[in-house]
Write a protein that holds these residues in place. Structure first.
Motif, PDB file in Angstrom:
ATOM      1  N   ARG A  10       0.877  -1.333  -0.018  1.00 19.57           N
ATOM      2  CA  ARG A  10       0.026   0.015  -0.129  1.00 19.57           C
ATOM      3  C   ARG A  10       0.810   1.144  -0.019  1.00 19.57           C
ATOM      4  O   ARG A  10       0.698   2.119  -0.665  1.00 19.57           O
TER       5      ARG A  10
ATOM      6  N   SER B  88       1.914   9.508  -5.504  1.00 14.20           N
ATOM      7  CA  SER B  88       2.255  10.892  -5.155  1.00 14.20           C
ATOM      8  C   SER B  88       3.173  11.580  -6.036  1.00 14.20           C
ATOM      9  O   SER B  88       3.069  12.652  -6.539  1.00 14.20           O
TER      10      SER B  88
ATOM     11  N   GLU C 231      -6.832   3.895  -5.883  1.00  8.72           N
ATOM     12  CA  GLU C 231      -5.466   3.387  -5.423  1.00  8.72           C
ATOM     13  C   GLU C 231      -5.776   2.117  -4.649  1.00  8.72           C
ATOM     14  O   GLU C 231      -4.938   1.038  -4.865  1.00  8.72           O
ATOM     15  N   LYS C 232      -6.812   1.833  -3.903  1.00 10.50           N
ATOM     16  CA  LYS C 232      -7.107   0.513  -3.229  1.00 10.50           C
ATOM     17  C   LYS C 232      -7.205  -0.539  -4.202  1.00 10.50           C
ATOM     18  O   LYS C 232      -6.815  -1.757  -4.150  1.00 10.50           O
TER      19      LYS C 232
ATOM     20  N   TRP D  78      -5.346   9.427  -8.883  1.00 12.49           N
ATOM     21  CA  TRP D  78      -6.597   8.581  -8.622  1.00 12.49           C
ATOM     22  C   TRP D  78      -7.247   8.797  -7.266  1.00 12.49           C
ATOM     23  O   TRP D  78      -6.756   9.737  -6.502  1.00 12.49           O
ATOM     24  N   PHE D  79      -8.437   8.459  -7.078  1.00  7.45           N
ATOM     25  CA  PHE D  79      -9.384   8.525  -5.999  1.00  7.45           C
ATOM     26  C   PHE D  79      -8.633   7.351  -4.992  1.00  7.45           C
ATOM     27  O   PHE D  79      -8.176   6.566  -5.613  1.00  7.45           O
ATOM     28  N   PRO D  80      -8.901   7.484  -3.594  1.00  7.28           N
ATOM     29  CA  PRO D  80      -8.623   6.631  -2.836  1.00  7.28           C
ATOM     30  C   PRO D  80      -8.971   5.237  -3.155  1.00  7.28           C
ATOM     31  O   PRO D  80      -8.349   4.087  -2.821  1.00  7.28           O
ATOM     32  N   ASP D  81     -10.231   5.024  -3.526  1.00  4.80           N
ATOM     33  CA  ASP D  81     -10.767   3.663  -3.909  1.00  4.80           C
ATOM     34  C   ASP D  81     -10.124   3.247  -5.406  1.00  4.80           C
ATOM     35  O   ASP D  81     -10.059   1.987  -5.243  1.00  4.80           O
TER      36      ASP D  81
ATOM     37  N   ARG E 178       0.999   4.137  -2.938  1.00  2.00           N
ATOM     38  CA  ARG E 178       0.814   5.599  -2.678  1.00  2.00           C
ATOM     39  C   ARG E 178       1.866   6.201  -2.737  1.00  2.00           C
ATOM     40  O   ARG E 178       1.741   7.311  -3.266  1.00  2.00           O
TER      41      ARG E 178
END
Length: 92
Positions: free
Chosen positions: A57, A65, A76-77, A71-74, A61
């Protein structure tokens, strides 16, 4: 009983959709930056710097960066989930 089955199918299909989204996002944004061909050996080599889900993760991340990937957090997940289910198999 039917509700339970339907709920289970819905959850499973959401996981599959997220994994497909992660695969596509990875294909669009990650592979083009790496010089090494991205086959199974790229992710599963013996000298990998990643040893657990947290490090995976963190690495995704960092890439998001550093390379200003929008990307939105979802999203990225979903890339983390794709990489983990396809290659790393780390426990969450």
């Amino acid at each position: 009983m039917n509700q339970l089955l339907l709920s289970t199918m819905l959850i499973a299909s959401n996981g599959t959709l997220a994994n497909e989204e992660g695969r596509e996002l990875h294909k669009e944004s990650c592979i083009t930056c790496h010089i090494i061909e991205h086959d199974d050996t790229f992710y599963t080599r013996n000298n990998s710097r990643l040893h657990n889900h947290f490090e995976l993760r963190h690495q995704v991340r960092n890439c998001v960066s550093v390379f200003s990937i929008d990307w939105f957090p979802d999203e990225e997940k979903s890339v983390v989930d794709h990489l983990n289910s396809e290659y790393y198999k780390f426990k969450k």
